[in-house]
Motif scaffolding. Structure first.
Motif: not given
Length: 416
Positions: A259-283
């Motif tokens: 969930g992390n993105f190297f950008g000036r508008n991005a937030f530090k993300i720590s998805f909880p254990p067991g959370f598996r985002p799919n491709a559309s969610y990440l997009e």
């Protein structure tokens, strides 16, 4: 005639977090239920939202809210230090540095008295019990505990510039640069403000703060705006990491699976254990991470609440408010108290749940608590202010292992 709405808001306690809206199923638009099971075996929580379907019926849509056991554990680890530090403060407040055990109930009440009595018996390295025969029993700090307790003044003194800065930033984020004094007092323990801050700290800086009665309430008012302070903790971290400097073509950079993105508008993300985002969610999440948004220090009245950029700004306001606290966490009630000052959304808890990669709500303890996830490595706070370091040092007298600062720095570099 449509059935009347019935609202019921339950307190966040006893292993249960609930927000219920009860209505006729034909006419209600949403039904939200967020329950946090107190059992340590529970890995997740269902958040159920009912939506109208095309056929006029109802289709339940369930979202999973994952538990983070390390942050739940952080609440449990705080119980013992809280008792020890509370008893220390009561003893130090006495005229001769000793407290008659029979007077303990006057300070904390009948029920809590027994918790403190158990702490006195359990930690003889901190609390010395004297008296007997014709002398009534009393409790005082041991010689070693007194020696470390004498260092508190130095820690408190070094905290003053930090407290003044954080208090200014708290007021700068509000829509009118003022906050009712009772709300500041409500959050003062979380920010590390002394109990008598309104008579000791505020009058010391008349060029910055003032107390004024507005609409029948005493308000803490900001007298001097400092644009150099209008930088969020998130932006400060990005500056330190060099993210805000132009480095190459960032359009080619994509969000990672965590969930992390190297950008000036991005937030530090720590998805909880067991959370598996799919491709559309990440997009979609990548679009949200790249989206520009106004600063939390700009007046919220300037923006349309329905604008996606304004909604992302709310996340930044919550992030900054948590960053101003000592332990980067507050109770749900403390966060909710600043609703009108920061124009927070009416369904604040749903906003926190939606952004569970940034915030975490735990129902451990007597009150629900909101964590800023990036501030923790497991159950340990990464960056500690001088007052927290003093508390750790004092509580370590009871045999509690002190946090290894070298390990702490390693964790900080790993997470950053």
């Amino acid at each position: 005639m449509s059935k009347p709405l019935l609202y019921r808001r339950c307190s966040i306690s006893s292993g249960l977090i609930q927000i219920l809206r009860i209505d006729s199923l034909r006419e209600t638009e949403n039904f939200v239920l967020f329950t946090g099971e107190s059992s340590s075996r529970s890995q997740w929580t269902f958040v159920q939202v009912r939506h109208k379907s095309g056929g006029g019926g109802w289709r339940p849509k369930k979202k999973v809210y994952h538990r983070v056991h390390e942050l739940d554990k952080a609440i449990d680890l705080k119980k013992k230090p809280t008792l020890i530090l509370q008893l220390k403060s009561i003893i130090q407040a006495q005229k001769h540095g000793s407290l008659l055990l029979r007077d303990l109930e006057k300070h904390v009440g009948f029920v809590h008295k027994w918790n403190l009595m158990a702490a006195i018996e359990k930690y003889p390295s901190i609390f010395y019990v004297g008296g007997g025969n014709k002398e009534p029993p009393f409790v005082m700090l041991t010689e070693k505990a007194n020696k470390i307790a004498s260092e508190e003044g130095e820690a408190t003194e070094s905290m003053e510039p930090v407290l003044v800065k954080n208090l200014r930033k708290l007021l700068m984020m509000s829509v009118d640069c003022r906050v009712p004094l009772e709300k500041v007092e409500f959050i003062q323990s979380a920010m590390g403000l002394p109990q008598d801050f309104k008579t000791t700290l505020i009058p010391k800086y008349p060029e910055i703060f003032s107390l004024k009665v507005i609409n029948g309430k005493v308000n803490l008012v900001l007298e001097n705006w400092d644009s150099s302070l209008a930088i969020t903790a998130r932006e400060d971290r990005l500056f330190r990491e060099g993210v805000l400097e132009p480095i190459g073509d960032r359009k080619k950079l994509r969000i990672t699976k965590d969930g992390n993105f190297f950008g000036r508008n991005a937030f530090k993300i720590s998805f909880p254990p067991g959370f598996r985002p799919n491709a559309s969610y990440l997009e979609e999440f990548e679009k949200w991470q790249k989206m520009e948004f106004p600063s939390p220090y700009l007046n919220a009245r300037r923006f349309d609440a329905a604008d996606p950029k304004a909604r992302k700004r709310v996340v930044a306001v919550l992030h900054e408010l948590l960053s101003l606290t000592m332990e980067k966490r507050v109770t749900c009630a403390q966060l909710d108290a600043f609703h009108s000052e920061y124009l927070l959304p009416s369904r604040l808890i749903l906003c926190l749940i939606k952004h569970q990669g940034i915030f975490y709500i735990t129902n451990k303890g007597a009150r629900g608590t909101v964590f800023l996830k990036e501030a923790y490595a497991g159950s340990n706070l990464i960056e500690k202010c001088p007052l927290i370091l003093f508390h750790d040092r004092f509580v370590a007298l009871c045999g509690r292992r002190e946090v290894n600062l070298s390990n702490e720095l390693q964790c900080s570099s790993i997470i950053s």
